[in-house]
Design an enzyme around this catalytic site. Structure first.
Site, PDB file in Angstrom:
ATOM      1  N   GLU B  60     -58.132  60.604 -14.453  1.00 43.07           N
ATOM      2  CA  GLU B  60     -57.528  59.271 -14.429  1.00 43.07           C
ATOM      3  C   GLU B  60     -56.024  59.317 -14.689  1.00 43.07           C
ATOM      4  OE1 GLU B  60     -60.418  59.964 -15.858  1.00 43.07           O
ATOM      5  OE2 GLU B  60     -61.810  58.702 -14.758  1.00 43.07           O
ATOM      6  N   HIS B 129     -69.206  50.680 -19.173  1.00 41.69           N
ATOM      7  CA  HIS B 129     -69.161  50.139 -17.811  1.00 41.69           C
ATOM      8  C   HIS B 129     -69.148  48.607 -17.806  1.00 41.69           C
ATOM      9  CE1 HIS B 129     -70.422  54.245 -17.069  1.00 41.69           C
ATOM     10  NE2 HIS B 129     -70.258  54.082 -15.783  1.00 41.69           N
TER      11      HIS B 129
END
Lengths: 367, 326
Positions: B60, B129
């Site tokens: 990321e 999530h």
């Protein structure tokens, strides 16, 4: 199938051309124009003296904290000198010598250390990034720029600097990996100056060299004597040529030494011995290179003295010019600028309210 | 006009911007061949090739950091964080550089990039999530923080975000990805970043929300209208930062009663800032304390209990009644 060895693909070499005793391996000596040799010497010497002046001004309370470059001039100038103007240079925070080579005005560097954002501006014609303080974080930007170069099919390359400590950061890993995966035109120049503030190189990584890490990423790695300007130059030249030819990234480990403090907020007496510093002073890149130039009849003792005087005056001039600029740069409202391309309404409101407050306070004070 | 899901609408925005402007490219984990784990970037690799629809390593910070470099070089990267819960791996790049590079370089290097990321709960996902942490980005100077509330606004806002000269964090509700369809015009449509809108007119109560929670808020408004005979006005923020306080200020001055709804945790959440703005601009117009219906200051529970965490229509109605009856 029996156990068998993988072909490693690359070996890791150590390159030294002009050793600490001044002995030259003439088989490896690069052909460099006299003019370029002298310019590299001048930039190294200027950077050393500027560093010393900054340290003095810092101790006098005239400027703030900075990260001295002393000892690492050859690693920076020897690598930056290979770049063309169109190439990109992505520094960490100790690359004053490289910045000076690239054309950053020393007044800007001084303004920056004196706490003025204006000093961080990069001149329009220079393809360099500003100083990046979070360790290793700039490396991924360099990869993005290199990706852009490849995407646009330009012939530029990117050269990025970092230290031995940075090789422990995740961003180093991500940058090396992505640079290789996308086969981007980039040269990673690690200035292994032996100390990440107080933590020595041996505690940073157990690998014998930092250069060997390149192999795991699928790119060539080379270790050079980072205080040997000729070795740095040659290794960088090879890496830049490879990058420009579309052959991807290279890692260069410059073995050097931070002769001064980490930053002016640091006291190295707490973690390293004078004896060690003395040992590295003997490997100082500048006298070594002066000796080389002397042997080539390019630079006499008198000329060095003359140059020292010239640089001293230049640095005085830089201080006077910076002082003059600082007098003009007091306006606190500047802090609201450049946060966005266009100032959003809430920020305008905060700025105007603060301006109103300042005005009222001044009126009350004056009245 | 086509009847599109949010996934399809975002795909349309990306496709059209990539067609119009060769500076635009997408990068992230699985965004190329796979078309993204939610298929948002589906087909882009076929049309624009792997150089512009880039499958990256799982990294990321590298994705955001590379995007910063690309933007400096003059490209317009749209990078994807597979889930907002993983964007913290890149937070130092967002806070430390994307948000600061224009400022640090005195305007030399603006960072015109978009970081897209699915956010929010309600889809029975695993830990990490389901979060809604827009304030982390909204609190960071130099960033814009956008949360569309449906396919049409997602498409129009994403086009604006791609064209914006500054970094935009673009949250996409997973709950809404495929749960509703809207008519989306084939021709270009943009919405200005930094502007909210009134999506239901009324005069008795101001309800402020955005993203997935806007729809529950609208449902609650209908229920209040039917059961209690009051007409709430509903404001869809669309942009969290820069926060447009004009629409809700006008509304609050008209209704005097307010409820703010979001799924982000309560303390220091968006409602806190909205209430502060109401305090600054509309204090003397208030008839009742401002109510907020939000997520709790806990981690989003695993999915067996996540509906208890998320504001639902009943909780919103309950909060609204408190504001109405105070």
């Amino acid at each position: 199938m029996p156990r068998k060895k993988f072909e490693p693909g690359h070996d890791v070499e150590h390159l030294s051309i002009l050793d600490e005793k001044g002995k030259l391996d003439s088989r490896l000596e690069p052909e460099i124009d006299d003019e370029l040799l002298l310019k590299m010497h001048r930039t190294m010497l200027f950077s050393r003296r500027f560093d010393e002046a900054l340290l003095k001004w810092q101790r006098q309370g005239r400027i703030g904290t900075f990260a001295p470059v002393s000892g690492q001039e050859a690693a920076q100038v020897g690598s930056a000198a290979v770049l063309e103007e169109e190439d990109w240079m992505v520094p960490a925070f100790r690359e004053f010598a490289a910045a000076v080579w690239r054309g950053t005005p020393p007044v800007g560097l001084l303004l920056y250390t004196a706490g003025y954002n204006e000093g961080g501006a990069i001149p329009e014609e220079q393809h360099d990034l500003p100083i990046a303080i979070p360790v290793a974080s700039q490396l991924v930007h360099a990869v993005g720029i290199a990706y852009g170069i490849k995407y646009r099919e330009r012939e530029q390359v990117v050269l990025t600097y970092f230290g031995d400590g940075a090789t422990s950061e995740g961003d180093f890993h991500e940058a090396m990996n992505m640079a290789a995966v996308f086969s981007t035109p980039i040269v990673f120049v690690c200035q292994n100056n032996q100390w990440a503030i107080s933590v020595p190189r041996e505690k940073q990584a157990r690998s014998r060299t930092l250069a060997q890490r390149a192999l795991a990423y699928g790119m060539p790695g080379i270790q050079v004597d980072g205080n040997d300007l000729l070795a740095v130059y040659v290794a960088t030249q090879e890496a830049v040529e490879r990058a420009r030819a579309g052959k991807g990234p290279t890692l260069i480990e410059c073995v050097t030494y931070r002769l001064s403090v980490h930053t002016t907020a640091d006291d190295p007496g707490k973690y390293r011995s004078e004896k060690e510093v003395k040992k590295w002073e003997k490997r100082d890149p500048i006298p070594r290179f002066q000796n080389y130039l002397g042997n080539k009849n390019l630079l006499s003792k008198d000329e060095i003295e003359k140059l020292e005087k010239e640089i001293k005056e230049e640095i005085q001039g830089v201080w006077h010019e910076t002082e003059k600029q600082m007098e003009r740069l007091g306006d606190p409202m500047d802090m609201f600028e450049y946060v966005f391309h266009e100032m959003p309404p809430y920020l305008e409101e905060q700025r105007d309210a603060y301006a109103e407050f300042l005005k009222e306070r001044k009126e009350n004070h004056d009245g | 006009m086509a009847d599109l899901t949010m996934v399809e609408a975002i795909n349309l925005a990306l496709r059209q911007e990539m067609e119009n402007d060769d500076r635009v490219l997408v990068l992230g984990e699985d965004v190329g061949v796979d078309g993204g784990v939610f298929r948002v970037t589906d087909g882009l690799i076929d049309e624009f090739g792997e150089e512009r629809s880039i499958d990256t390593p799982v990294a990321e910070a590298g994705i955001v950091g590379m995007s910063i470099g690309m933007a400096i070089y003059g490209l317009r990267p749209v990078c994807e964080m597979q889930f907002s819960g993983f964007s913290y791996f890149a937070f130092h790049q967002v806070e430390g550089h994307a948000a600061r590079m224009r400022w640090r370089s005195r305007g030399r290097y603006g960072i015109p990039m978009v970081i897209r990321m699915p956010y929010g709960g309600g889809v029975h996902a695993l830990e990490h999530h389901s979060e809604s942490r827009e304030v982390i980005y909204a609190h960071t100077p130099g960033l814009k923080m956008v949360i569309p509330s449906g396919p049409r606004s997602a498409r129009a806002l994403l086009v604006s975000a791609i064209r914006d000269p500054d970094p935009v964090i673009f949250f996409e509700s997973k709950l809404m990805y495929r749960s509703l369809r809207e008519e989306v015009p084939d021709d270009e449509e943009t919405l200005p970043i930094g502007e909210s809108r009134v999506v239901r007119e009324g005069s008795d109560l101001t309800m402020i929300s955005y993203g997935a929670m806007l729809h529950r808020t609208l449902e609650a408004a209908e229920k209040l209208s039917e059961d209690d005979g009051v007409e709430p006005e509903v404001v869809d923020l669309l942009t969290i930062s820069p926060l447009d306080d004009r629409k809700f200020t006008d509304s609050v001055r008209k209704t005097g009663r307010v409820v703010v709804v979001h799924e982000a945790p309560r303390s220091f959440g968006p409602a806190g800032e909205i209430m502060a703005r109401i305090n600054e601009r509309s204090f003397y117009y208030l008839e009742a304390p401002v109510e907020r219906v939000t997520g709790f200051d806990v981690h989003v529970p695993y999915f067996a209990r996540e509906q208890a965490y998320l504001p639902d229509v009943d909780r919103i109605v309950y909060g609204a009644r408190k504001a109405l009856n105070a």
